[in-house]
Design a protein around this motif. Structure first.
Motif, short mmCIF file in Angstrom:
data_model
loop_
_atom_site.label_atom_id
_atom_site.label_comp_id
_atom_site.label_asym_id
_atom_site.label_seq_id
_atom_site.Cartn_x
_atom_site.Cartn_y
_atom_site.Cartn_z
N UNK A 114 11.82 -7.34 16.39
CA UNK A 114 11.39 -8.60 15.79
C UNK A 114 10.36 -8.38 14.70
N UNK A 115 9.09 -8.70 15.00
CA UNK A 115 8.03 -8.66 14.00
C UNK A 115 7.41 -7.28 13.82
N UNK A 116 7.83 -6.31 14.60
CA UNK A 116 7.25 -4.98 14.47
C UNK A 116 8.31 -3.92 14.75
N UNK A 117 8.01 -2.69 14.33
CA UNK A 117 8.91 -1.58 14.61
C UNK A 117 8.09 -0.37 15.02
N UNK A 118 8.64 0.42 15.92
CA UNK A 118 7.96 1.60 16.43
C UNK A 118 8.96 2.75 16.52
N UNK A 177 -0.41 6.15 25.30
CA UNK A 177 -1.53 5.46 24.68
C UNK A 177 -1.04 4.39 23.71
N UNK A 178 -1.89 3.41 23.51
CA UNK A 178 -1.70 2.48 22.41
C UNK A 178 -1.96 3.22 21.10
N UNK A 179 -1.67 2.60 19.98
CA UNK A 179 -1.92 3.21 18.69
C UNK A 179 -3.29 2.77 18.18
N UNK A 180 -4.11 3.75 17.80
CA UNK A 180 -5.48 3.47 17.36
C UNK A 180 -5.46 2.70 16.04
N UNK A 181 -6.46 1.84 15.87
CA UNK A 181 -6.54 1.02 14.67
C UNK A 181 -7.08 1.82 13.48
N UNK A 182 -6.59 1.45 12.31
CA UNK A 182 -7.21 1.92 11.08
C UNK A 182 -8.43 1.08 10.76
N UNK A 233 -8.85 -0.93 8.22
CA UNK A 233 -8.59 -2.12 7.41
C UNK A 233 -8.19 -3.34 8.23
N UNK A 234 -8.17 -3.22 9.55
CA UNK A 234 -7.86 -4.38 10.37
C UNK A 234 -7.21 -4.00 11.68
N UNK A 235 -7.18 -4.94 12.63
CA UNK A 235 -6.67 -4.64 13.97
C UNK A 235 -5.17 -4.34 14.02
N UNK A 236 -4.44 -4.69 13.00
CA UNK A 236 -3.01 -4.39 12.98
C UNK A 236 -2.69 -3.20 12.08
N UNK A 237 -3.73 -2.59 11.53
CA UNK A 237 -3.52 -1.44 10.65
C UNK A 237 -3.53 -0.14 11.44
N UNK A 238 -3.08 0.93 10.84
CA UNK A 238 -3.09 2.25 11.46
C UNK A 238 -3.83 3.21 10.54
N UNK A 246 8.00 8.30 13.83
CA UNK A 246 7.57 8.62 12.47
C UNK A 246 6.87 7.47 11.78
N UNK A 247 6.94 6.28 12.35
CA UNK A 247 6.36 5.12 11.67
C UNK A 247 6.20 3.96 12.63
N UNK A 248 5.09 3.24 12.48
CA UNK A 248 4.87 2.00 13.24
C UNK A 248 4.43 0.92 12.27
N UNK A 249 5.07 -0.23 12.34
CA UNK A 249 4.75 -1.33 11.43
C UNK A 249 4.56 -2.61 12.22
N UNK A 250 3.65 -3.47 11.72
CA UNK A 250 3.46 -4.78 12.30
C UNK A 250 2.53 -4.78 13.50
N UNK A 251 2.30 -5.96 14.02
CA UNK A 251 1.45 -6.15 15.19
C UNK A 251 2.28 -5.88 16.44
N UNK A 252 1.93 -4.83 17.16
CA UNK A 252 2.75 -4.39 18.29
C UNK A 252 2.44 -5.23 19.53
N UNK A 253 3.48 -5.71 20.16
CA UNK A 253 3.38 -6.41 21.43
C UNK A 253 3.59 -5.37 22.53
N UNK A 254 2.48 -4.89 23.10
CA UNK A 254 2.58 -3.78 24.05
C UNK A 254 3.26 -4.18 25.35
N UNK A 255 3.09 -5.44 25.75
CA UNK A 255 3.80 -5.90 26.95
C UNK A 255 5.31 -5.85 26.74
N UNK A 256 5.74 -6.29 25.57
CA UNK A 256 7.17 -6.25 25.25
C UNK A 256 7.66 -4.81 25.12
N UNK A 257 6.81 -3.94 24.53
CA UNK A 257 7.20 -2.55 24.34
C UNK A 257 7.36 -1.84 25.68
N UNK A 258 6.49 -2.15 26.63
CA UNK A 258 6.63 -1.59 27.98
C UNK A 258 7.98 -1.96 28.57
#
Length: 382
Positions: free
Chosen positions: A4-8, A243-248, A250-255, A11-23
């Motif tokens: 949906x709104x994110x991809x994992x 682990x979750x992906x650590x923030x960059x 530039x914001x909570x949804x950045x890497x 090699x690449x992660x984009x968007x705001x990750x829904x970790x509950x959905x990813x589990x």
């Protein structure tokens, strides 16, 4: 893969990750309080990355603990794919967790340096482009305090003679349709990258014990494949703590990205660069001091507070005090940033000294140490 709104992907992660959905999508389990309590009883404490649920999910962690308590034991495996830039602090988070587990459980660690991955993934233009960073990445990892006689660090291009036969056996059991479904391969994917997962799986076969892999949840696809293949090769299925992906910055949804230096604290950043980056980092603060004092900040979305949580405040009570000082307006963003600058620079200064020490003993991790010497004679046997 895209959700949906994110991809994992690995090699690449984009968007705001829904970790509950990813589990749910990945079919892993959240680390339960009883599992954490069992680890605490064995080790005497919990690493902050576990206590604070940054490492939040797992596969078969309970079986790993059963193996340890029964005397069968287990081993640890992780790795780092060098790119065309230095490592940043987010890169070392899985290694910090791995080193802690090695110390507490007194087990072997295998660390793969896939110096071909970024080239196969078309992230760099040549193998030579990566080479300067391979050696530095190995030193950065060795400097984190691993036991030199229980740790084997190896480069794919150098160790391939030992890896090739088991990689072929692994590859024989992975068909393209499965690999495409798991990794999202398409018509532009190099055939080298399609074969590459077989090499990632090989270190899980090094011992006839259960492998435990501390890694970001984006790396899980490799080991879902391994769990299908391992019984056919007379090996244990991998277990993982994810682990979750650590923030960059530039914001909570950045890497953090090595290719975008302002998003990341590099391990070789100068004190001045650290100060500039942290003072410009995204926070949950208000527009003015008056508003901050009156309304308080939002540490939940603050990248500065995020890094206190991960690496730069071990004391839970002090972290909670900082949270509420921000939340109630008693702590201003400038003060919080200045303290983080000080802590990061102290960490990087100490790390630099440890890297210099690692230069003198890196051969023990790669060739001369007890485990390294054994692994250069390793042959895959079922």
């Amino acid at each position: 893969m895209s959700y949906g709104d994110y991809s994992v992907t690995p090699w690449e992660a984009k968007g705001k990750i829904d970790y509950d959905k990813l589990v749910e999508e990945f079919g892993v389990e959240k680390i339960s309080e009883p599992l954490l309590e069992q680890i605490r009883k064995i080790t005497g404490d919990l690493h902050p990355l576990l206590r604070r649920r940054f490492f939040f999910a797992h596969r078969d962690l309970g079986l790993v603990l059963e193996d340890y308590l029964s005397g069968r034991g287990f081993f640890l495996y992780t790795g780092r794919a060098p790119s065309k830039a230095p490592m940043h602090i987010a890169h070392i988070v899985p290694f910090i967790m791995t080193r802690w587990l090695q110390e507490k459980f007194n087990v072997n660690v295998y660390i793969e340096i896939p110096d071909e991955e970024k080239f196969l993934a078309k992230k760099v233009e040549s193998l030579e482009e990566v080479e300067p960073y391979v050696k530095q990445d190995i030193l950065n990892i060795a400097a984190l305090g691993f036991d030199e006689n229980k740790t084997f660090i190896f480069r794919d291009s150098e160790y391939i003679g030992r890896m090739y036969k088991p990689a072929v056996l692994v590859a024989r059991h992975i068909n393209f349709s499965t690999a495409r479904a798991v990794f999202g391969f398409d018509g532009e994917t190099s055939i080298g990258l399609i074969f590459y997962p077989a090499l990632q799986i090989v270190p899980t076969l090094f011992e006839k014990k259960r492998p435990l892999i501390p890694c970001g949840i984006d790396q899980d696809p490799y080991f879902r494949l391994q769990r299908d293949i391992a019984p056919r090769l007379n090996r244990f299925k991998t277990s993982e703590i994810l682990a979750k992906l650590a923030w960059g910055l530039t914001g909570p949804e950045s890497k953090m990205s090595a290719s975008e230096p302002e998003t990341a604290i590099m391990l070789n950043d100068s004190p001045e660069a650290v100060k500039r980056k942290i003072m410009n980092a995204f926070t949950g603060g208000r527009a003015t001091v008056e508003e901050q004092r009156k309304l308080g900040g939002a540490p939940e979305v603050c990248t500065v507070f995020h890094w206190y949580t991960l690496l730069f405040e071990e004391d839970d009570k002090k972290l909670e005090e900082r949270y509420w000082a921000c939340k109630t307006g008693k702590l201003l963003c400038g003060e919080c940033k200045a303290e983080l600058v000080k802590r990061i620079n102290n960490f990087l200064s100490l790390h630099s000294k440890r890297v210099a020490d690692a230069e003198r003993k890196v051969s023990k991790f790669m060739y001369d140490g007890k485990l390294a010497s054994e692994m250069w004679n390793w042959e895959f046997k079922t």
